[in-house]
Scaffold this active site. Structure first.
Site, mmCIF file in Angstrom:
data_model
loop_
_atom_site.group_PDB
_atom_site.id
_atom_site.type_symbol
_atom_site.label_atom_id
_atom_site.label_comp_id
_atom_site.label_asym_id
_atom_site.label_seq_id
_atom_site.Cartn_x
_atom_site.Cartn_y
_atom_site.Cartn_z
ATOM 1 N N GLU A 41 -46.473 27.463 -49.735
ATOM 2 C CA GLU A 41 -47.478 28.413 -49.280
ATOM 3 C C GLU A 41 -47.433 28.380 -47.756
ATOM 4 O O GLU A 41 -47.558 27.312 -47.155
ATOM 5 C CB GLU A 41 -48.862 27.991 -49.792
ATOM 6 N N ARG A 266 -46.132 13.577 -57.069
ATOM 7 C CA ARG A 266 -45.935 13.921 -55.659
ATOM 8 C C ARG A 266 -45.679 12.657 -54.853
ATOM 9 O O ARG A 266 -46.084 11.565 -55.223
ATOM 10 C CB ARG A 266 -47.088 14.743 -55.102
ATOM 11 N N LYS A 276 -52.303 19.079 -46.173
ATOM 12 C CA LYS A 276 -52.138 20.039 -45.077
ATOM 13 C C LYS A 276 -53.449 20.224 -44.318
ATOM 14 O O LYS A 276 -53.454 20.423 -43.115
ATOM 15 C CB LYS A 276 -51.698 21.390 -45.640
HETATM 16 P P1 ATP Z 1 -51.861 22.038 -50.493
HETATM 17 O O1 ATP Z 1 -51.901 20.733 -49.729
HETATM 18 O O2 ATP Z 1 -52.376 23.195 -49.725
HETATM 19 O O3 ATP Z 1 -52.238 21.971 -51.940
HETATM 20 P P2 ATP Z 1 -49.131 21.792 -51.172
HETATM 21 O O4 ATP Z 1 -48.942 20.460 -50.528
HETATM 22 O O5 ATP Z 1 -49.124 21.915 -52.633
HETATM 23 O O6 ATP Z 1 -50.387 22.472 -50.587
HETATM 24 P P3 ATP Z 1 -47.285 23.954 -51.053
HETATM 25 O O7 ATP Z 1 -46.897 24.760 -49.888
HETATM 26 O O8 ATP Z 1 -47.966 24.617 -52.174
HETATM 27 O O9 ATP Z 1 -48.114 22.758 -50.497
HETATM 28 O O10 ATP Z 1 -46.052 23.139 -51.572
HETATM 29 C C1 ATP Z 1 -44.795 23.684 -51.800
HETATM 30 C C2 ATP Z 1 -44.050 22.833 -52.777
HETATM 31 O O11 ATP Z 1 -43.941 21.506 -52.298
HETATM 32 C C3 ATP Z 1 -44.781 22.764 -54.090
HETATM 33 O O12 ATP Z 1 -43.859 22.972 -55.128
HETATM 34 C C4 ATP Z 1 -45.352 21.381 -54.142
HETATM 35 O O13 ATP Z 1 -45.393 20.905 -55.439
HETATM 36 C C5 ATP Z 1 -44.368 20.594 -53.287
HETATM 37 N N1 ATP Z 1 -45.041 19.465 -52.664
HETATM 38 C C6 ATP Z 1 -46.111 19.499 -51.848
HETATM 39 N N2 ATP Z 1 -46.493 18.265 -51.494
HETATM 40 C C7 ATP Z 1 -45.632 17.409 -52.110
HETATM 41 C C8 ATP Z 1 -45.500 15.982 -52.159
HETATM 42 N N3 ATP Z 1 -46.329 15.174 -51.490
HETATM 43 N N4 ATP Z 1 -44.487 15.472 -52.881
HETATM 44 C C9 ATP Z 1 -43.645 16.261 -53.543
HETATM 45 N N5 ATP Z 1 -43.714 17.597 -53.539
HETATM 46 C C10 ATP Z 1 -44.697 18.180 -52.844
HETATM 47 MG MG MG Z 2 -49.693 24.074 -53.435
#
Ligand code: ATP
Ligand code: MG
Length: 563
Positions: A41, A266, A276
């Site tokens: 996002e 994650r 974020k």
């Molecule tokens: P928010 O913190 O706003 O929920 P997010 O960390 O999920 O956002 P996105 O931009 O939606 O951020 O993430 C993009 C991709 O990265 C998604 O597929 C998410 O699953 C993956 N992702 C985000 N954080 C992690 C993490 N800590 N470890 C592994 N994958 C991650």
């Molecule tokens: Mg997300």
């Protein structure tokens, strides 16, 4: 081809996601195609957690001869920005991955997703609801108590279609109406209790401008985008496991291509926050200098700190893919960059906390060019000349007025070798009468002991790095410590802010000197300053003012220096 592949050819160890994919390939699912996507996002900068997801998605596609799309999940107009889109592209490329022409935006599919919504209305599976957000939340029930059906749930298909079309036209105010899926208000899965599909937002979207005033919820967009793009394996993090039945329901009722969602844990890293929202707060409130502050876990921060794409990819491989939440020790990330830079970084001499050393029996004005090895790990890297003269700087910590028995460096009456140069003996020193600080150390050298030509057979226990005072370049050297003092910074008691865990000493700025061969260095150049660690030229560094970041200390020598 893969179907005929004997089992013993499959590379081990295979993570559980790859095991699923290999099984799918064997069974000819999706014509044995592998197509993944990385779906950020664009509402912030990418961090090391995203790097894990990028490496997993692009790496999996590469491993199985498949494809990986970059898709911006831009369904929320209020938080998204082109600044983030640009930085995400840059970061994915920098990590070494390429999406070729497959760059997509969820907003590209807004019309199609809208049509999907109409289809569900026409099947009697979606309705326009006039309850407020608060009422909807109240009536949702709890996991053990069923929710209450909305009084608008049984509107006719015609009325729903009419209202939904008028929502699109902008006839209703924000918050006055939503479109909901008609599923089951008593489902044990809360996500199945008539979830919201569309809401009204009169916001300006970074790509579609003011074309739309209704926007699909993430849950009504993500799975449909995957389907439209023909994604075979939709890899996401564990929190979406409970959403999966809803995604599957939408796909089934829409009768469209069904990607398979696979969840993994994650990445969490000790001493690090990864949300974020919190990273944004650290930037906005000035706790760090920006998104690419070298203490930040963002990809931009790691890059500026001196991390290489290879080290991050290697880290991602080593930690593997877990099914349960876990926390990775940040020292593993540090290990990966040390391993990589040990092979690549040119060795240099630099002094970060200098004290002057005068060799009293060395001829005034004489300069010798000492031969120094560029990288003992890389035989092709050759040697360079380092000027040596009567006045040098050495590390303040390398001298002790009253040494302990374990101190093998310089002390009154003691001998050490100056790396690539002579054995010297400390004869005396000068102390500032007021502060008590040592201001100058006086030594003699033994001209017979020149490194490489030393026939004297004399043994000394310590070897020190140095720079020639007249030739060295002044530099600002930034030493970093962990941004947070506690292993799990977000684990705070109620009412306590996680920011109380910030480490007040996470940045230390030193005025030091580096050897002259570093002149002309460009941002992101990487060095090992002997005995001190790996360093990287900072993006603010100029010819007039050199600035270096310490990427990571050399663990072993650092432990010794601290003794
Ligand atoms: P928010 O913190 O706003 O929920 P997010 O960390 O999920 O956002 P996105 O931009 O939606 O951020 O993430 C993009 C991709 O990265 C998604 O597929 C998410 O699953 C993956 N992702 C985000 N954080 C992690 C993490 N800590 N470890 C592994 N994958 C991650
Ligand atoms: Mg997300």
């Amino acid at each position: 081809m893969t179907e005929n592949k004997p089992d013993n050819e499959v590379k081990a160890p295979v993570n559980f996601i790859h095991a699923i994919i290999e099984e799918d390939i064997r069974n000819g699912k999706h014509e044995s195609r592998v197509h993944t996507r990385f779906p950020p996002e664009p509402n912030g900068y990418l961090h090391i957690g995203h790097a894990k997801s990028i490496c997993l998605n692009f790496g999996t596609a590469a491993k199985y001869n498949g494809k990986c799309n970059l898709r911006f999940d831009d369904t929320n107009p209020t938080k998204e920005d082109v600044e983030y889109v640009d930085s995400i592209r840059e970061d994915v490329h920098w990590l070494g991955f390429d999406w070729e022409e497959r760059e997509f935006f969820a907003s590209d599919y807004f019309e199609q997703i809208y049509q999907f919504a109409e289809k569900l209305i026409m099947k009697g599976m979606a309705y326009v609801c006039d309850l407020t957000a608060e009422q909807i939340a109240e009536q949702k029930g709890t996991p053990t108590r069923p929710g209450t059906e909305s009084p608008y749930r049984n509107r006719s298909i015609e009325e729903n279609l009419d209202l939904f079309r008028r929502m699109r036209k902008g006839e209703f105010t924000e918050g006055s109406k939503v479109l909901r899926a008609k599923i089951d208000m008593a489902s044990p899965n809360m996500h199945m209790r008539d979830p919201i599909m569309y809401r009204i937002i009169f916001g300006h979207h970074h790509r579609t401008g003011d074309t739309w005033c209704i926007y699909p919820m993430y849950d009504f967009a993500h799975g449909q985008c995957d389907s439209i793009e023909g994604i075979t394996h939709s890899i996401c993090t564990l929190e979406f496991e409970v959403h999966r039945p809803l995604y599957d329901w939408f796909i089934k009722e829409l009768e469209i291509f069904a990607p398979q969602q696979i969840e993994f844990a994650r990445l969490n890293v000790t001493y690090t926050v990864m949300s974020k929202r919190k990273l944004l707060e650290l930037v906005k409130s000035g706790y760090v200098s920006g998104w690419d502050d070298p203490r930040m876990p963002t990809i931009g921060g790691l890059r500026r700190r001196g991390y290489t794409p290879e080290s991050i990819r290697n880290f991602s491989d080593i930690i593997g893919v877990a099914k349960r939440d876990n926390v990775i020790d940040v020292s593993l990330l540090e290990y990966c960059i040390r391993e990589d830079l040990n092979k690549k970084a040119l060795r240099k001499m630099g002094v970060i906390n200098p004290v002057k050393l005068v060799i009293t029996n060395y001829p005034e004005g004489q300069v010798e060019e000492m031969n120094a090895i560029n990288n003992p790990e890389d035989p092709d890297s050759g040697t360079r000349k380092v000027p040596f003269s009567k006045e040098l700087y050495i590390e303040r910590e390398d001298f002790m007025e009253e040494p302990s028995s374990k101190f093998f460096r310089l002390a009154p009456g003691k001998e050490v070798r100056l790396k690539y140069a002579y054995i010297i003996k400390c004869e005396s020193f000068i102390k500032d009468p007021i502060t008590g600080d040592i201001t100058e150390i006086h030594c003699t050298h033994d001209p017979e002991t020149l490194s490489g030509r030393d026939q004297s057979n004399r043994k000394v226990k310590g070897t020190l790095h140095w720079v020639s005072a007249k030739h060295a370049l002044e530099a600002e050297i930034r030493l970093y410590d962990r941004l947070f003092m506690s292993e799990d910074p977000e684990d705070v008691e109620e009412g306590v802010d996680y920011k109380t865990n910030l480490n007040p000493d996470s940045l230390k700025i030193m005025k030091g000197f580096v050897e002259p061969s570093i002149e002309g260095t460009k941002p992101l150049d990487k060095f090992q300053f002997e005995r001190l660690g790996y360093f990287c030229t900072d993006s603010e560094s100029t010819a007039g003012k050199l600035v270096f970041n310490r990427t990571v200390a050399l663990k072993d020598s650092w432990a010794k220096i601290n003794k």
